[in-house]
Scaffold this active site. Structure first.
Site, PDB file in Angstrom:
ATOM      1  N   HIS A 156      36.500  41.361  44.934  1.00 27.20           N
ATOM      2  CA  HIS A 156      35.553  40.994  46.276  1.00 27.20           C
ATOM      3  C   HIS A 156      36.365  41.661  47.251  1.00 27.20           C
ATOM      4  CE1 HIS A 156      33.538  37.525  44.462  1.00 27.20           C
ATOM      5  NE2 HIS A 156      34.472  37.039  43.615  1.00 27.20           N
TER       6      HIS A 156
ATOM      7  N   THR B 273      48.543  44.581  36.394  1.00 23.38           N
ATOM      8  CA  THR B 273      48.114  44.962  37.736  1.00 23.38           C
ATOM      9  C   THR B 273      48.281  46.431  38.027  1.00 23.38           C
ATOM     10  OG1 THR B 273      50.148  44.150  38.807  1.00 23.38           O
ATOM     11  CG2 THR B 273      48.666  42.592  38.480  1.00 23.38           C
ATOM     12  N   LYS B 274      49.219  47.013  37.390  1.00 23.23           N
ATOM     13  CA  LYS B 274      49.407  48.576  37.567  1.00 23.23           C
ATOM     14  C   LYS B 274      49.386  49.247  36.248  1.00 23.23           C
ATOM     15  CE  LYS B 274      52.691  47.367  41.416  1.00 23.23           C
ATOM     16  NZ  LYS B 274      53.892  47.603  41.953  1.00 23.23           N
TER      17      LYS B 274
END
Length: 173
Positions: free
Chosen positions: A97, A150-151
């Site tokens: 978002h 996340t990476k």
């Protein structure tokens, strides 16, 4: 025709037993055969497990002898290499978002462009792993159960935790 296959999969085939059931191995062939007609591309001997949710299959590529695990939820753009093992309840996200404006509620700000997730060859993704948009998982990597990735993950890395952190490399002595 694609809609017919999606209706057949989501209406009936997704509920059949998991493919590890010795007596129902043919179900793997049927479920994968129907799913192939909805994916962008697929390799040989793919496996779509019980209750796997791949949306419409748009933007999803799966390599040889790879698949989507039991109760997993994935969306494209997604490229899964060859020989990828995926545990149950894995979540692979490619959208998010917009959050930049504080004068407008987040759910009214829309979505940025989808970011492709790529999982290279010979990867093991443990149960309940969450992979966030734009991440690349390197060749031979292992993602520990429950990790939140996340990476990007380097080739042959073993990672785990929330957020996922390097534990060690598989090719180290």
């Amino acid at each position: 025709m694609k809609i017919l296959y999606l209706c057949l999969y989501y209406g009936f085939l997704q509920y059949l037993p998991a493919s590890d059931n010795t007596y129902f191995g043919f179900i793997r062939t049927i479920r994968s055969g129907v799913a192939k007609r909805t994916l962008n591309s697929y390799g040989k001997n793919i496996n779509i497990e019980k209750k796997a949710n791949f949306g419409t299959g748009k933007g999803i590529e799966i390599g040889d002898k790879s698949g989507i695990g039991v109760n997993c939820h994935v969306r494209g753009p997604l490229k899964i290499g060859s020989y990828v093992m995926m545990g149950p309840e894995v979540l692979i996200l490619t959208s998010s978002h917009n959050i930049d404006r504080i004068d407008t509620p987040m759910n009214l700000q829309g979505h940025p462009a989808k970011r492709k997730v790529e999982i290279k060859d010979d990867v093991w993704i443990g149960a309940r792993v969450i992979i966030l948009p734009g991440v690349t998982i390197g060749t031979g990597a292992i993602i520990g159960a429950g990790a939140v990735v996340t990476k990007n993950v380097e080739d042959y890395a073993i990672v785990g935790g929330n957020p996922a952190k390097l534990i060690r490399f598989r090719n180290e002595n």
